[in-house]
Design a protein around this motif. Structure first.
Motif, mmCIF file in Angstrom:
data_model
loop_
_atom_site.group_PDB
_atom_site.id
_atom_site.type_symbol
_atom_site.label_atom_id
_atom_site.label_comp_id
_atom_site.label_asym_id
_atom_site.label_seq_id
_atom_site.Cartn_x
_atom_site.Cartn_y
_atom_site.Cartn_z
ATOM 1 N N ARG A 399 0.829 -1.202 0.000
ATOM 2 C CA ARG A 399 0.000 0.000 0.000
ATOM 3 C C ARG A 399 0.867 1.256 0.000
ATOM 4 N NH1 ARG A 399 -4.731 2.086 -1.719
ATOM 5 N NH2 ARG A 399 -5.687 3.524 -0.234
ATOM 6 N N TYR A 400 1.923 1.238 0.786
ATOM 7 C CA TYR A 400 2.807 2.407 0.837
ATOM 8 C C TYR A 400 3.544 2.602 -0.490
ATOM 9 C CZ TYR A 400 2.274 4.441 5.415
ATOM 10 O OH TYR A 400 1.770 5.147 6.477
ATOM 11 N N VAL A 401 3.960 1.500 -1.123
ATOM 12 C CA VAL A 401 4.614 1.615 -2.432
ATOM 13 C C VAL A 401 3.698 2.303 -3.432
ATOM 14 C CG1 VAL A 401 5.371 0.277 -4.451
ATOM 15 C CG2 VAL A 401 6.228 -0.315 -2.180
ATOM 16 N N GLY A 402 2.421 1.897 -3.455
ATOM 17 C CA GLY A 402 1.508 2.424 -4.449
ATOM 18 C C GLY A 402 0.891 3.761 -4.094
ATOM 19 N N GLU A 403 0.456 3.911 -2.847
ATOM 20 C CA GLU A 403 -0.364 5.069 -2.466
ATOM 21 C C GLU A 403 0.439 6.202 -1.847
ATOM 22 O OE1 GLU A 403 -4.009 7.168 -2.076
ATOM 23 O OE2 GLU A 403 -3.425 5.389 -3.230
ATOM 24 N N VAL A 404 1.467 5.889 -1.074
ATOM 25 C CA VAL A 404 2.202 6.915 -0.333
ATOM 26 C C VAL A 404 3.486 7.301 -1.061
ATOM 27 C CG1 VAL A 404 3.309 7.503 1.866
ATOM 28 C CG2 VAL A 404 1.212 6.106 1.842
ATOM 29 N N TRP A 405 4.307 6.324 -1.404
ATOM 30 C CA TRP A 405 5.592 6.622 -2.037
ATOM 31 C C TRP A 405 5.484 6.760 -3.558
ATOM 32 C CZ3 TRP A 405 7.396 1.920 1.167
ATOM 33 C CH2 TRP A 405 7.524 2.294 2.510
ATOM 34 N N LYS A 406 4.382 6.292 -4.134
ATOM 35 C CA LYS A 406 4.137 6.417 -5.583
ATOM 36 C C LYS A 406 5.254 5.777 -6.406
ATOM 37 C CE LYS A 406 0.571 9.141 -4.656
ATOM 38 N NZ LYS A 406 -0.828 8.659 -4.779
ATOM 39 N N LEU A 407 5.689 4.606 -5.957
ATOM 40 C CA LEU A 407 6.799 3.916 -6.617
ATOM 41 C C LEU A 407 6.352 2.729 -7.460
ATOM 42 C CD1 LEU A 407 9.293 3.944 -3.610
ATOM 43 C CD2 LEU A 407 9.399 5.370 -5.663
ATOM 44 N N GLY A 408 5.043 2.569 -7.619
ATOM 45 C CA GLY A 408 4.555 1.440 -8.399
ATOM 46 C C GLY A 408 3.080 1.229 -8.189
ATOM 47 N N LEU A 409 2.636 -0.008 -8.425
ATOM 48 C CA LEU A 409 1.221 -0.366 -8.374
ATOM 49 C C LEU A 409 0.996 -1.493 -7.371
ATOM 50 C CD1 LEU A 409 0.524 -0.446 -12.226
ATOM 51 C CD2 LEU A 409 0.039 1.439 -10.642
ATOM 52 N N ASP A 410 -0.156 -1.456 -6.732
ATOM 53 C CA ASP A 410 -0.526 -2.453 -5.720
ATOM 54 C C ASP A 410 -1.547 -3.402 -6.339
ATOM 55 O OD1 ASP A 410 -1.144 -3.878 -3.474
ATOM 56 O OD2 ASP A 410 -1.837 -2.178 -2.282
ATOM 57 N N MET A 411 -1.179 -4.684 -6.437
ATOM 58 C CA MET A 411 -2.036 -5.681 -7.080
ATOM 59 C C MET A 411 -2.597 -6.678 -6.066
ATOM 60 S SD MET A 411 -1.024 -7.807 -10.559
ATOM 61 C CE MET A 411 -0.200 -9.175 -9.749
ATOM 62 N N LYS A 412 -2.623 -6.317 -4.785
ATOM 63 C CA LYS A 412 -3.025 -7.288 -3.765
ATOM 64 C C LYS A 412 -4.448 -7.790 -3.982
ATOM 65 C CE LYS A 412 -2.543 -4.947 0.103
ATOM 66 N NZ LYS A 412 -2.206 -3.538 -0.107
ATOM 67 N N ASP A 413 -4.656 -9.029 -3.616
ATOM 68 C CA ASP A 413 -5.961 -9.700 -3.677
ATOM 69 C C ASP A 413 -6.460 -9.922 -5.096
ATOM 70 O OD1 ASP A 413 -6.107 -9.848 -0.875
ATOM 71 O OD2 ASP A 413 -6.973 -7.845 -0.739
ATOM 72 N N ILE A 414 -5.628 -9.676 -6.087
ATOM 73 C CA ILE A 414 -6.030 -9.880 -7.485
ATOM 74 C C ILE A 414 -4.987 -10.758 -8.162
ATOM 75 C CG2 ILE A 414 -6.547 -8.772 -9.698
ATOM 76 C CD1 ILE A 414 -7.041 -6.174 -8.138
ATOM 77 N N CYS A 415 -5.453 -11.735 -8.908
ATOM 78 C CA CYS A 415 -4.503 -12.534 -9.687
ATOM 79 C C CYS A 415 -5.225 -13.108 -10.896
ATOM 80 C CB CYS A 415 -3.890 -13.645 -8.844
ATOM 81 S SG CYS A 415 -2.519 -14.458 -9.693
ATOM 82 N N ASP A 416 -5.420 -12.286 -11.918
ATOM 83 C CA ASP A 416 -5.931 -12.773 -13.186
ATOM 84 C C ASP A 416 -5.042 -12.233 -14.297
ATOM 85 O OD1 ASP A 416 -7.268 -10.270 -14.520
ATOM 86 O OD2 ASP A 416 -7.943 -10.242 -12.434
ATOM 87 N N ARG A 417 -5.013 -12.930 -15.387
ATOM 88 C CA ARG A 417 -4.054 -12.609 -16.458
ATOM 89 C C ARG A 417 -4.250 -11.207 -17.024
ATOM 90 N NH1 ARG A 417 -5.600 -17.593 -20.197
ATOM 91 N NH2 ARG A 417 -5.808 -18.477 -18.098
#
Length: 472
Positions: A399-417
């Motif tokens: 969450r911090y990578v995606g929302e706070v530090w803006k260093l990428g994307l958060d894909m938690k709880d999702i796993c489809d192609r």
């Protein structure tokens, strides 16, 4: 006066052991400090099998390894779902032996122990020696651990209803940031009597009794959270990123090793570095779910389809035992289009030299489980992340990578192609420049923190001086 003698005791898992070995080497560079590193027999044997750690530390006459059993049968896999058993084994079998070492006549003058080992408080008090906890997870994650009693009191856990996107309001300093799905994975337990929740509550009560807490982080990344900790525990040492702190110190010392610096519990396949050499700058996605996480065969195939459909070159670590159900199904039986596409633009290895991989010029993104060492290594090298957290602290990190530090994307709880493909394209193509620019800014802050007069450089100096002088 006798020279200071530090006994270091990590949680026997890849991440904590790697972190604490780096700290131990930093302490050893100050020859006035003796260091005893306490490993479990299982971990020590794996280190000896996979690295040159024995040779490397022979350079330091003020260092020694000692081992204790971990209380688990040898065939226990010691991966993600076994952590509770690992902790129980340490408490029942290892901790009495640890206590004997601590209270011995020529025992240590200071303890540096993983924050999850609550038994260390009573042992340190009995021996009348200082205790420093080293929490090798991120401060932002540990802060949510310490907030568990507040979350319970406010009725925010256990969750009421199924809305995982509801905001959480009872973690000080994180209001408006965390959703239910971003809390540590154990917060999803329907029962407050869950052993891990009870242990986390116990850890929160014990950690404040230590003389200080060490973190593998830096002010430019987690300054606001570190300020929250200092209001509770004044003696906070933010000395990270440790992997570049040690490289910087060794480069300026006479002890520059001529060997590798790996602390891996798996044999690293170096052939992937030759494969990376053949690719243009920032063109390859590195994929690894770390040393503990597992995924189902169904998730594995969704990942694979997403990667090949993205048309992005990828280097994928498939750790032995990480894909549940794959042992029964030979990997050669995967759909032909996957194996053919991988031959064209993919490389799969059982384990990789991660620090070196992330530092390679061809790496443009990292699909990661969001373990803290992996997150920091990616930050240092300016590599944007796609986060697919597995458990405990990794949900907060992502969450911090995606929302706070803006260093990428958060894909938690999702796993489809489709999602995997879309996020890979976002990081590697659509928003590539934006993410790389932001990652470079944070990388510069990380590197500056370990330079002379940087915040982590100064905190390490203060830690070493305090170890030399501290008395309970």
């Amino acid at each position: 006066m006798a020279l200071p003698h530090v006994l270091v005791f990590p949680l026997p898992l890849q991440g904590p052991v790697n972190c604490m070995l780096k700290l131990a080497e930093l302490l050893c560079l100050h020859q006035e400090i003796h260091v005893t590193f306490l490993n479990t027999e299982h971990i020590q044997q794996r280190l000896l099998n996979c690295t040159d750690v024995q040779i490397r530390f022979e350079k330091y006459p003020n260092f020694k390894f000692v081992t204790v059993p971990d209380g688990l049968p040898e065939d226990n896999p010691r991966i993600g779902d076994q952590i509770r058993k690992i902790i129980e084994g340490i408490e029942e079998v290892s901790s009495p032996l640890f206590r004997e070492m601590v209270i011995a006549a020529c025992g240590p003058t200071c303890l540096i122990v993983d924050g999850i080992f609550t038994f260390a408080v009573d042992i340190a008090k009995e021996a009348r020696i200082p205790l420093l906890y080293f929490d090798t997870i991120s401060p932002c994650s540990l802060w949510t651990y310490l907030a568990v009693p507040k979350l319970i009191e406010a009725g925010e856990i256990p969750f009421k209803g199924n809305d995982l996107d509801a905001l959480v309001n009872s973690v000080p300093g994180m209001e408006g940031v965390l959703r239910r799905r971003d809390l540590p994975s154990f917060c999803r337990a329907p029962d407050l009597d869950s052993p891990i929740i009870q242990h986390v509550i116990k850890e929160g009560k014990h950690i404040v009794q230590a003389q200080g807490v060490i973190f593998n982080t830096f002010e430019g990344l987690e300054g606001p959270i570190l300020s929250q900790f200092r209001a509770m525990i004044p003696n906070i040492y933010a000395i990270g990123p440790l992997h570049i702190q040690i490289k910087s110190k060794l480069a300026n010392s006479q002890c520059l090793p001529k060997t590798t610096m790996s602390n891996s519990l798996w044999k690293e396949d170096m052939s992937c570095m030759d494969w990376l050499d053949k690719h243009p700058q920032k063109s390859v996605l590195f994929v690894s779910i770390g040393s503990l996480a597992t995924m189902s065969k169904a998730h594995f195939l969704e990942f694979w389809y997403g990667l090949v459909n993205s048309m992005t070159p990828f280097l994928w670590v498939q750790r032995p035992g990480s894909i549940i159900g794959l042992e029964e199904d030979n990997i050669n039986n995967v759909p032909k289009e996957l194996s053919e596409s991988t031959k064209e633009r993919g490389c799969i290895v059982s384990w990789a030299p991660q620090e070196e991989v992330l530092a390679h010029s061809s790496i443009g993104g990292f699909l990661t489980h969001s373990g803290w060492n992996s997150t920091l290594e990616s930050i240092v090298e300016g590599v944007p992340m796609i986060c697919w957290p597995y458990f405990v602290d990794q949900h907060v990190n992502s969450r911090y990578v995606g929302e706070v530090w803006k260093l990428g994307l958060d894909m938690k709880d999702i796993c489809d192609r489709a999602t995997v493909e879309r996020m890979v394209r976002q990081v590697m193509e659509v928003n590539k420049i934006k993410f790389l620019e932001r990652a470079k800014q944070m990388s510069d802050l990380a590197i500056a923190s370990v330079a002379e007069s940087g915040s982590s450089y100064q905190d390490l100096d203060r830690l070493i001086e305090d170890i030399r002088l501290m008395r309970i």
